[in-house]
Design a protein around this motif. Structure first.
Motif, PDB file in Angstrom:
ATOM      1  N   ASP A  15      12.031  23.555   5.386  1.00  0.00           N
ATOM      2  CA  ASP A  15      11.081  22.839   4.533  1.00  0.00           C
ATOM      3  C   ASP A  15      11.127  21.352   4.880  1.00  0.00           C
ATOM      4  OD1 ASP A  15       9.301  22.096   2.603  1.00  0.00           O
ATOM      5  OD2 ASP A  15      10.658  22.412   0.912  1.00  0.00           O
ATOM      6  N   GLU A  16      10.051  20.840   5.472  1.00  0.00           N
ATOM      7  CA  GLU A  16       9.981  19.447   5.906  1.00  0.00           C
ATOM      8  C   GLU A  16       9.263  18.649   4.818  1.00  0.00           C
ATOM      9  OE1 GLU A  16       9.185  19.305  10.380  1.00  0.00           O
ATOM     10  OE2 GLU A  16       8.608  21.348   9.844  1.00  0.00           O
ATOM     11  N   VAL A  17      10.037  18.072   3.934  1.00  0.00           N
ATOM     12  CA  VAL A  17       9.513  17.517   2.690  1.00  0.00           C
ATOM     13  C   VAL A  17       8.652  16.282   2.958  1.00  0.00           C
ATOM     14  CG1 VAL A  17      10.133  16.579   0.445  1.00  0.00           C
ATOM     15  CG2 VAL A  17      11.512  18.415   1.465  1.00  0.00           C
ATOM     16  N   GLU A  18       7.451  16.307   2.387  1.00  0.00           N
ATOM     17  CA  GLU A  18       6.547  15.154   2.476  1.00  0.00           C
ATOM     18  C   GLU A  18       6.803  14.180   1.330  1.00  0.00           C
ATOM     19  OE1 GLU A  18       4.893  18.238   4.934  1.00  0.00           O
ATOM     20  OE2 GLU A  18       5.270  18.325   2.776  1.00  0.00           O
ATOM     21  N   ALA A  19       6.332  12.961   1.539  1.00  0.00           N
ATOM     22  CA  ALA A  19       6.491  11.937   0.504  1.00  0.00           C
ATOM     23  C   ALA A  19       5.276  11.016   0.488  1.00  0.00           C
ATOM     24  CB  ALA A  19       7.754  11.115   0.748  1.00  0.00           C
ATOM     25  N   LEU A  20       4.962  10.523  -0.696  1.00  0.00           N
ATOM     26  CA  LEU A  20       4.091   9.367  -0.805  1.00  0.00           C
ATOM     27  C   LEU A  20       5.012   8.166  -0.644  1.00  0.00           C
ATOM     28  CD1 LEU A  20       1.342   8.032  -1.486  1.00  0.00           C
ATOM     29  CD2 LEU A  20       2.098   8.012  -3.878  1.00  0.00           C
ATOM     30  N   VAL A  21       4.879   7.484   0.487  1.00  0.00           N
ATOM     31  CA  VAL A  21       5.748   6.345   0.770  1.00  0.00           C
ATOM     32  C   VAL A  21       5.022   5.079   0.339  1.00  0.00           C
ATOM     33  CG1 VAL A  21       7.110   5.138   2.513  1.00  0.00           C
ATOM     34  CG2 VAL A  21       6.741   7.609   2.713  1.00  0.00           C
ATOM     35  N   VAL A  22       5.581   4.413  -0.650  1.00  0.00           N
ATOM     36  CA  VAL A  22       4.979   3.205  -1.209  1.00  0.00           C
ATOM     37  C   VAL A  22       5.625   1.991  -0.548  1.00  0.00           C
ATOM     38  CG1 VAL A  22       4.586   1.874  -3.309  1.00  0.00           C
ATOM     39  CG2 VAL A  22       4.528   4.386  -3.385  1.00  0.00           C
ATOM     40  N   PHE A  23       4.782   1.088  -0.073  1.00  0.00           N
ATOM     41  CA  PHE A  23       5.242  -0.149   0.550  1.00  0.00           C
ATOM     42  C   PHE A  23       4.930  -1.297  -0.405  1.00  0.00           C
ATOM     43  CE2 PHE A  23       4.080   2.918   3.780  1.00  0.00           C
ATOM     44  CZ  PHE A  23       5.201   2.932   4.594  1.00  0.00           C
ATOM     45  N   GLY A  46       0.829  -1.201   0.000  1.00  0.00           N
ATOM     46  CA  GLY A  46       0.000   0.000   0.000  1.00  0.00           C
ATOM     47  C   GLY A  46       0.859   1.244   0.000  1.00  0.00           C
ATOM     48  N   ALA A  47       0.329   2.333   0.567  1.00  0.00           N
ATOM     49  CA  ALA A  47       1.075   3.597   0.583  1.00  0.00           C
ATOM     50  C   ALA A  47       0.576   4.484   1.707  1.00  0.00           C
ATOM     51  CB  ALA A  47       0.945   4.316  -0.765  1.00  0.00           C
ATOM     52  N   LYS A  48       1.431   5.382   2.130  1.00  0.00           N
ATOM     53  CA  LYS A  48       1.100   6.393   3.135  1.00  0.00           C
ATOM     54  C   LYS A  48       1.718   7.727   2.715  1.00  0.00           C
ATOM     55  CE  LYS A  48      -0.789   4.041   6.701  1.00  0.00           C
ATOM     56  NZ  LYS A  48      -2.090   4.362   7.329  1.00  0.00           N
ATOM     57  N   PHE A  49       1.048   8.830   3.060  1.00  0.00           N
ATOM     58  CA  PHE A  49       1.653  10.150   2.946  1.00  0.00           C
ATOM     59  C   PHE A  49       2.325  10.468   4.282  1.00  0.00           C
ATOM     60  CE2 PHE A  49      -1.723  10.478  -0.284  1.00  0.00           C
ATOM     61  CZ  PHE A  49      -0.990  10.954  -1.360  1.00  0.00           C
ATOM     62  N   GLU A  50       3.608  10.795   4.235  1.00  0.00           N
ATOM     63  CA  GLU A  50       4.345  11.034   5.463  1.00  0.00           C
ATOM     64  C   GLU A  50       5.225  12.268   5.331  1.00  0.00           C
ATOM     65  OE1 GLU A  50       6.395   7.651   7.180  1.00  0.00           O
ATOM     66  OE2 GLU A  50       5.284   6.296   5.869  1.00  0.00           O
ATOM     67  N   THR A  51       5.302  13.022   6.408  1.00  0.00           N
ATOM     68  CA  THR A  51       6.226  14.143   6.488  1.00  0.00           C
ATOM     69  C   THR A  51       7.536  13.665   7.099  1.00  0.00           C
ATOM     70  OG1 THR A  51       4.412  15.723   6.770  1.00  0.00           O
ATOM     71  CG2 THR A  51       6.607  16.452   7.441  1.00  0.00           C
ATOM     72  N   ALA A  52       8.647  14.006   6.463  1.00  0.00           N
ATOM     73  CA  ALA A  52       9.999  13.732   6.962  1.00  0.00           C
ATOM     74  C   ALA A  52      10.415  12.267   6.819  1.00  0.00           C
ATOM     75  CB  ALA A  52      10.154  14.173   8.414  1.00  0.00           C
ATOM     76  N   ALA A  53       9.611  11.448   6.161  1.00  0.00           N
ATOM     77  CA  ALA A  53       9.926  10.024   6.060  1.00  0.00           C
ATOM     78  C   ALA A  53      11.253   9.772   5.353  1.00  0.00           C
ATOM     79  CB  ALA A  53       8.810   9.292   5.325  1.00  0.00           C
ATOM     80  N   ALA A  54      11.569  10.559   4.327  1.00  0.00           N
ATOM     81  CA  ALA A  54      12.757  10.302   3.522  1.00  0.00           C
ATOM     82  C   ALA A  54      14.046  10.444   4.315  1.00  0.00           C
ATOM     83  CB  ALA A  54      12.790  11.246   2.313  1.00  0.00           C
ATOM     84  N   TYR A  55      13.997  11.161   5.443  1.00  0.00           N
ATOM     85  CA  TYR A  55      15.216  11.353   6.240  1.00  0.00           C
ATOM     86  C   TYR A  55      15.013  10.944   7.700  1.00  0.00           C
ATOM     87  CZ  TYR A  55      12.730  15.832   6.749  1.00  0.00           C
ATOM     88  OH  TYR A  55      11.770  16.807   6.950  1.00  0.00           O
ATOM     89  N   ALA A  56      14.042  10.046   7.940  1.00  0.00           N
ATOM     90  CA  ALA A  56      13.815   9.494   9.273  1.00  0.00           C
ATOM     91  C   ALA A  56      14.348   8.068   9.346  1.00  0.00           C
ATOM     92  CB  ALA A  56      12.328   9.512   9.610  1.00  0.00           C
ATOM     93  N   ASP A  57      14.507   7.570  10.576  1.00  0.00           N
ATOM     94  CA  ASP A  57      14.958   6.203  10.773  1.00  0.00           C
ATOM     95  C   ASP A  57      13.812   5.205  10.669  1.00  0.00           C
ATOM     96  OD1 ASP A  57      17.789   6.667  11.445  1.00  0.00           O
ATOM     97  OD2 ASP A  57      16.966   7.719  13.174  1.00  0.00           O
ATOM     98  N   GLN A  58      12.678   5.548  11.263  1.00  0.00           N
ATOM     99  CA  GLN A  58      11.572   4.600  11.311  1.00  0.00           C
ATOM    100  C   GLN A  58      10.257   5.358  11.418  1.00  0.00           C
ATOM    101  OE1 GLN A  58      12.722   2.506  14.949  1.00  0.00           O
ATOM    102  NE2 GLN A  58      11.117   3.567  16.101  1.00  0.00           N
ATOM    103  N   ILE A  89       8.457   8.842  -2.604  1.00  0.00           N
ATOM    104  CA  ILE A  89       8.232   9.705  -3.761  1.00  0.00           C
ATOM    105  C   ILE A  89       7.859  11.085  -3.220  1.00  0.00           C
ATOM    106  CG2 ILE A  89       6.952  10.023  -5.904  1.00  0.00           C
ATOM    107  CD1 ILE A  89       6.359   6.996  -5.821  1.00  0.00           C
ATOM    108  N   CYS A  90       8.806  12.004  -3.252  1.00  0.00           N
ATOM    109  CA  CYS A  90       8.682  13.276  -2.528  1.00  0.00           C
ATOM    110  C   CYS A  90       8.093  14.382  -3.390  1.00  0.00           C
ATOM    111  CB  CYS A  90      10.054  13.711  -2.016  1.00  0.00           C
ATOM    112  SG  CYS A  90      10.844  12.501  -0.936  1.00  0.00           S
ATOM    113  N   ARG A  91       7.403  15.292  -2.746  1.00  0.00           N
ATOM    114  CA  ARG A  91       6.926  16.486  -3.444  1.00  0.00           C
ATOM    115  C   ARG A  91       8.111  17.397  -3.764  1.00  0.00           C
ATOM    116  NH1 ARG A  91       7.731  20.690  -0.198  1.00  0.00           N
ATOM    117  NH2 ARG A  91       7.361  20.503   2.038  1.00  0.00           N
ATOM    118  N   MET A  92       7.898  18.313  -4.722  1.00  0.00           N
ATOM    119  CA  MET A  92       8.947  19.258  -5.073  1.00  0.00           C
ATOM    120  C   MET A  92       9.221  20.179  -3.890  1.00  0.00           C
ATOM    121  SD  MET A  92       9.300  21.725  -8.412  1.00  0.00           S
ATOM    122  CE  MET A  92       7.672  22.433  -8.234  1.00  0.00           C
ATOM    123  N   PRO A  93      10.455  20.354  -3.501  1.00  0.00           N
ATOM    124  CA  PRO A  93      10.760  21.177  -2.329  1.00  0.00           C
ATOM    125  C   PRO A  93      10.707  22.665  -2.631  1.00  0.00           C
ATOM    126  CG  PRO A  93      12.774  20.335  -3.289  1.00  0.00           C
ATOM    127  CD  PRO A  93      11.646  19.699  -4.059  1.00  0.00           C
TER     128      PRO A  93
END
Length: 488
Positions: free
Chosen positions: A248-256, A181-193, A227-231
């Motif tokens: 700027d805390e970049v959000e992403a559509l995180v696909v699992f 599936g997928a989730k929209f997440e803020t800061a996911a691309a540079y977080a640990d978990q 998959i991040c939005r344009m910063p």
């Protein structure tokens, strides 16, 4: 033990799949879209090792030193120290960042409050949440929240949509569960978990729903795609976007894509009662640091508007003072709710100390619902120049003599300080970044109707009911009848 900024950066150089502006990011720590906010998070870690801040930002347990931000709260002093720690951090970095981990770890404390429900499913799940809270304290990861699914066509029941529109379990193995599936997440691309949980609250006949899953996902795990939005940070010189270029805390559509979640990282799955518990209690701790961030946004609006009044000589006008007072009332209203929520804090089912729920949730409604009006009040105080002032290049180019003339106010206030204030105010109130931040506040902890529902469920109506019953001379038996009806 507490981590250093270098250890944090090294931890997210794990080969994770991150996409921005159509390209694969090879090193998220060096990419201009992420580096500024990663530097902020790294500074948060490094401050805990700085002798100037260490006593305020850490605590010792046994022979180990841990972060105050990750400490499960058990006393009012714990909450005061967390507030002071955020104050030190935001003053050090010179701005407001919302997703830094301290505001989302509280979601796990909320889940621990419902560990009895987890134990009903499987005793291992109750142990898992205890173990993960301990690991957060010991390993000091950057922990974010995975809430919002794409959901798809919501006029259809979940069973009739594309099943990938909400996170689901597709397979159970000896090693763990497989999710898709997928989730929209803020800061996911540079977080640990991330703590992943369902957004559905009104479960009906889905007692074994594959969407009712809660777990920890490593952001660099195989099959996780960001998959991040344009910063905003790389669109203009930093001098023209002083906030977006740093915060700027970049959000992403995180696909699992068939991601394995080891059993030790699973808190529940195929159990709608646990999912309902999560949705009902998710923000009982995390709402505090979230609302606290908005307090500092109010300070930025007040500071920008007051400096503008001082620069232009309008601070003595009654109409200006009244609008500044409106901003001050908003700010102090937030502070009062936060202070009172600590003063009247309540012991949680797991023995932690949670802010007074009714007061905290009422403060969240105030902070979020009134922010648009307060931003407009600050815009009025700043005047039209925040939307017409030229960019830095003009002040440095051939037009500089004219701009220097018309932006110089007097001997005390020259054109450069005037330009800096207007650039700051524009980025705070009138830019793409400002609009994004406003929308984020409106939905980051669920929309307003959920905020109001949280107040409704946490407020004690028995006092007002009994007061009116006695004042109106109504029968005492109706109070008991009303209480029984509420239970059902």
């Amino acid at each position: 033990m507490i981590r250093t900024g270098a250890q944090y950066r090294e931890g997210i150089r794990d080969g994770r799949e991150v996409w921005v502006e159509g390209e694969r990011v090879r090193d998220v720590t060096a990419h201009p879209a992420f580096k500024p906010i990663i530097d902020v998070k790294a500074r948060m870690y490094d401050m805990a090792h700085d002798a100037k801040f260490q006593d305020a930002l850490t605590y010792t347990e046994g022979s180990a030193r841990h972060s105050v931000y990750q400490q499960p709260p058990r006393t009012k002093e714990d909450w005061q120290r967390k507030w002071h720690a955020v104050d030190l951090l935001l003053n050090d970095i010179g701005g407001v960042a919302t997703r830094l981990g301290d505001e989302t770890v509280g979601e796990m404390w909320s889940l621990q409050d419902g560990r009895d429900i987890l134990a009903e499913i499987d005793p291992r799940f109750a142990d898992n949440i205890d173990n993960h809270i301990r690991r957060v304290v010991e390993l000091d990861p950057f922990h974010v929240s995975a809430n919002t699914d794409p959901k798809g066509d919501r006029s259809l029941p979940p069973g009739e949509r594309d099943p990938d529109m909400m996170i689901r379990v597709v397979k159970e193995t000896d090693a763990g569960i497989i999710i898709r599936g997928a989730k929209f997440e803020t800061a996911a691309a540079y977080a640990d978990q991330a703590y992943l949980k369902p957004t559905v609250g009104a479960w009906t006949n889905e007692a074994e729903s594959p969407h009712a899953v809660g777990c920890i996902v490593k952001m660099g795990a195989p099959g996780v795609r960001h998959i991040c939005r344009m910063p905003y940070a790389n669109r203009a010189p930093a001098e023209d976007i002083p906030l977006a270029s740093r915060f700027d805390e970049v959000e992403a559509l995180v696909v699992f894509d068939d991601v394995l979640i080891p059993w030790e990282d699973v808190f529940f799955y195929r159990h709608t009662r646990a999912a309902q518990q999560v949705r009902a209690t998710l923000h009982r701790y995390s709402a505090f640091p979230y609302v606290l961030r908005i307090l500092y946004v109010a300070d930025m609006m007040i500071g920008a508007a007051m400096w503008n009044a001082k620069q232009t000589g309008l601070e003595k006008l009654q109409s200006v003072q009244e609008k500044l007072a409106d901003l001050a009332v908003y700010r102090e209203g937030i502070r009062a709710h936060l202070t009172a929520s600590i003063a009247l804090a309540e012991v949680s089912p797991a023995g932690l100390l949670m802010p007074n729920q009714s007061i905290l949730y009422a403060g969240r409604v105030l902070a979020c619902s009134q922010l648009p009006a307060m931003m407009h009040a600050a815009r009025e105080l700043m005047g039209g120049q925040i939307c017409v002032t030229p960019e830095l290049a003009q002040f440095r180019g051939g037009a500089a003599p004219w701009l220097d003339k018309f932006y110089t106010l007097n001997k005390e206030w020259g054109a450069e300080d005037r330009r800096k204030l207007l650039a700051f105010a524009r980025d705070l109130l009138n830019s793409d970044y400002a609009g994004h931040r406003l929308a984020f506040v409106q939905f980051a902890q669920a929309p307003h109707f959920n905020h109001l529902q949280a107040v409704y469920k946490s407020f004690d109506f028995s006092g007002p009911l009994d007061f009116v019953r006695r004042s109106a001379g109504m029968s005492e038996r109706i109070l008991g009848a009303a209480a029984n009806k509420d239970k059902h």
